[in-house]
Design a protein around this motif. Structure first.
Motif, short mmCIF file in Angstrom:
data_model
loop_
_atom_site.label_atom_id
_atom_site.label_comp_id
_atom_site.label_asym_id
_atom_site.label_seq_id
_atom_site.Cartn_x
_atom_site.Cartn_y
_atom_site.Cartn_z
N THR A 84 0.81 -1.22 0.00
CA THR A 84 0.00 0.00 0.00
C THR A 84 0.84 1.26 0.00
O THR A 84 0.32 2.35 0.25
N ALA A 85 2.14 1.13 -0.29
CA ALA A 85 3.03 2.30 -0.22
C ALA A 85 2.53 3.45 -1.09
O ALA A 85 2.48 4.60 -0.66
N LEU A 86 2.15 3.15 -2.34
CA LEU A 86 1.73 4.20 -3.26
C LEU A 86 0.38 4.81 -2.88
O LEU A 86 0.01 5.86 -3.38
N ALA A 87 -0.36 4.14 -1.99
CA ALA A 87 -1.67 4.66 -1.59
C ALA A 87 -1.58 5.66 -0.45
O ALA A 87 -2.57 6.32 -0.12
N VAL A 88 -0.40 5.81 0.15
CA VAL A 88 -0.28 6.67 1.33
C VAL A 88 -0.60 8.12 1.00
O VAL A 88 -1.41 8.76 1.67
N LEU A 89 0.03 8.67 -0.05
CA LEU A 89 -0.17 10.08 -0.36
C LEU A 89 -1.61 10.40 -0.77
O LEU A 89 -2.22 11.29 -0.18
N PRO A 90 -2.19 9.69 -1.75
CA PRO A 90 -3.60 9.99 -2.06
C PRO A 90 -4.54 9.71 -0.90
O PRO A 90 -5.50 10.44 -0.69
N GLY A 91 -4.28 8.67 -0.13
CA GLY A 91 -5.14 8.36 1.01
C GLY A 91 -5.06 9.43 2.09
O GLY A 91 -6.09 9.85 2.65
N HIS A 92 -3.84 9.87 2.38
CA HIS A 92 -3.67 10.91 3.41
C HIS A 92 -4.27 12.23 2.94
O HIS A 92 -4.86 12.98 3.73
N ARG A 93 -4.13 12.50 1.66
CA ARG A 93 -4.73 13.71 1.10
C ARG A 93 -6.24 13.69 1.27
O ARG A 93 -6.86 14.69 1.67
N LEU A 94 -6.86 12.57 0.97
CA LEU A 94 -8.31 12.45 1.12
C LEU A 94 -8.74 12.60 2.57
O LEU A 94 -9.78 13.19 2.87
N LEU A 95 -7.94 12.08 3.49
CA LEU A 95 -8.23 12.24 4.91
C LEU A 95 -8.32 13.71 5.29
O LEU A 95 -9.25 14.15 5.97
N LEU A 96 -7.33 14.49 4.83
CA LEU A 96 -7.28 15.90 5.19
C LEU A 96 -8.30 16.74 4.42
O LEU A 96 -8.55 17.89 4.77
N GLU A 97 -8.88 16.16 3.38
CA GLU A 97 -9.95 16.84 2.65
C GLU A 97 -11.33 16.43 3.16
O GLU A 97 -12.35 16.80 2.59
N GLY A 98 -11.37 15.62 4.23
CA GLY A 98 -12.64 15.21 4.79
C GLY A 98 -13.24 13.98 4.14
O GLY A 98 -14.43 13.71 4.29
N SER A 99 -12.42 13.24 3.39
CA SER A 99 -12.92 12.07 2.67
C SER A 99 -12.19 10.80 3.07
O SER A 99 -12.09 9.86 2.27
N GLY A 100 -11.69 10.75 4.29
CA GLY A 100 -10.97 9.56 4.75
C GLY A 100 -11.84 8.33 4.76
O GLY A 100 -11.43 7.25 4.30
#
Length: 462
Positions: A84-100
């Motif tokens: 899941t290494a490549l999913a960290v940046l888009p996933g974390h971005r979505l978290l901070l945009e309220g879409s975690g």
């Protein structure tokens, strides 16, 4: 095969499913840890009437369940594993945009969808790879070099008016530089993997833990701290991604994961990279924006800000990529079993354990049917538990101070790396972290840092 107990089948699937939740949610714990332990326990259990088939079911169910749940620490903690290494940046971005919560739900949908697509792929892929597999090893390096070329050539960097026509070549040069830096780091780390001395030993220690935790986990957490990000009060769980993008993410992820499962030495992380080439991947070159206001009038736009239109496109790409990565991991786990049945080769620690436990060559048709039934049942359980955890994790994290949370997770990553890989692993982690921050300042895609795996694998096949 001896008489089968439906109760023991269900119990084995449930046990593997629960182990998959545990290994998926805890960074540093992998399905291979449980697989090795079950192999060691197999003779003891056999003496007490537990057939090897049921132990193999536990291992298989654990592997499938893990691919559903391992997205959760990537999204909410920025703590990746090798898949899941490549999913960290888009996933974390979505978290901070309220879409975690939506990111986790999309991931669960991607994994569940890949189960269906993979079942459709089983017969044609089995026939194809049974015929071509003997010729694949010879050309593997060229296949990977082609992937690297496409990845570097597709890098466009950040579009800025007035920067000139040669700017795109500068970004490609940055991408190549990052690929080589991380590749050399990978060569250095893998060549010294034998000196890892973990404090807690759960099977063979892997240098991937400190490498990927630094490049993709800690680096993003530090950037979040620098930009003073905060977790929004609300977290959307309903889908806000078009059906077309969801289907494309499921299909590309499932296809890439299914293909790579047959290839020696090629991990699902590389399959995720391959799937990402078909997604508009402008998400992974932009760090999380500092706030939604933007720069003051007359202030030069920095890497901390992005315009609303591109930010919207980046969010959609992030969501699609989450679907794709999850599809990669689940289909890769399924086709690891198919590859074992068709060509007799193991492509993961879990399949090595299954092969060793069964020790009967290719399993018969009845066993294969039960294995696929276990996959479907585990996927059903895992989808609902992953969505439930994703919906509730946000509420718990919201009660915590984000700066303290990031600091605590960084410390937790460092401690985890030290416990499972020792002093040398911690050293690799500390080197990897600042290198993982480079793409944000170079304004290029972070996926080029997968050179840490790709370059060593390419040189292995040359």
């Amino acid at each position: 095969m001896e008489e089968i107990s439906l109760f023991l089948i269900l119990f084995s699937v449930l046990a593997g499913y629960l182990l998959g939740i545990f290994s998926g949610l805890l960074p540093g714990i992998h399905t291979n840890n449980f697989a090795l332990a079950l192999v060691a326990l197999a003779p003891f259990l056999a003496e007490r009437g537990v057939a090897p088939f049921y132990i193999a079911l536990v291992i298989l169910s654990n592997a499938i369940s893990h691919t559903f749940h391992d997205i959760i620490p990537s999204v909410f903690l920025g703590a990746p594993d090798g898949d899941t290494a490549l999913a960290v940046l888009p996933g974390h971005r979505l978290l901070l945009e309220g879409s975690g919560a939506e990111a986790v739900r999309l991931s669960a949908l991607g994994s569940a969808g890949s189960v269906v697509v993979s079942m459709l792929f089983v017969l044609p892929f089995s026939l194809f790879f049974a015929a071509v597999y003997p010729y694949m090893h010879e050309y593997m390096a060229w296949v990977l070099l082609t992937i690297v070329f496409i990845m570097l050539a597709s890098e466009k960097g950040e579009e800025v008016k007035g920067q000139g026509s040669l700017a795109k070549y500068r970004y490609k040069a940055y991408a190549l530089l990052l690929f080589l830096i991380t590749g050399v780091l990978g060569l250095f780390a893998f060549s010294r993997e034998n000196i890892l001395l973990p404090v807690i030993s759960l099977g063979q220690a892997s240098v991937l833990l400190p490498l990927l935790s630094g490049l993709f986990g800690a680096s993003q957490l530090i950037i979040s701290l620098l930009t003073k990000s905060e977790i929004p009060a609300e977290s959307v769980s309903k889908f806000e991604l078009s059906r077309k993008r969801i289907l494309r993410g499921v299909f590309t992820g499932s296809t890439a994961g299914s293909l790579v499962a047959w290839l020696p030495g090629v991990s699902s992380a590389i399959a995720a990279l391959l799937a990402g080439l078909f997604v508009r991947s402008d998400f992974d070159r932009r760090p999380v924006k500092k706030d939604s206001i933007g720069p003051e009038p007359g202030e030069q736009k920095s890497f901390l800000f992005s315009d609303p239109d591109s930010d919207c496109r980046a969010l959609e790409s992030s969501k699609e990529f989450i679907v794709s990565v999850s599809g990669v991991n689940t289909s890769n786990a399924i086709f690891g079993l198919v590859a074992l049945m068709v060509i007799g080769k193991t492509r993961s620690g879990a399949m090595v354990a299954v092969n060793e436990i069964l020790d009967t060559g290719s399993p018969d048709f009845q066993v294969v049917q039960l294995f696929f039934a276990a996959v479907l049942l585990t996927a059903l359980f895992s989808y609902f538990s992953t969505v439930w955890i994703g919906n509730n994790a946000h509420h718990m994290l919201r009660k915590l101070d984000y700066t303290k949370l990031c600091t605590g997770v960084l410390a937790g990553l460092a401690i985890t790396v030290f416990l499972f890989t020792g002093v040398f692993g911690l050293f690799i982690f500390l080197i990897s972290t600042p290198i993982g921050m480079l793409p944000s300042f170079m304004k290029i895609r972070k996926s080029h840092a997968m050179g840490v795996i790709l370059l060593p694998v390419i040189l292995y096949f040359l």
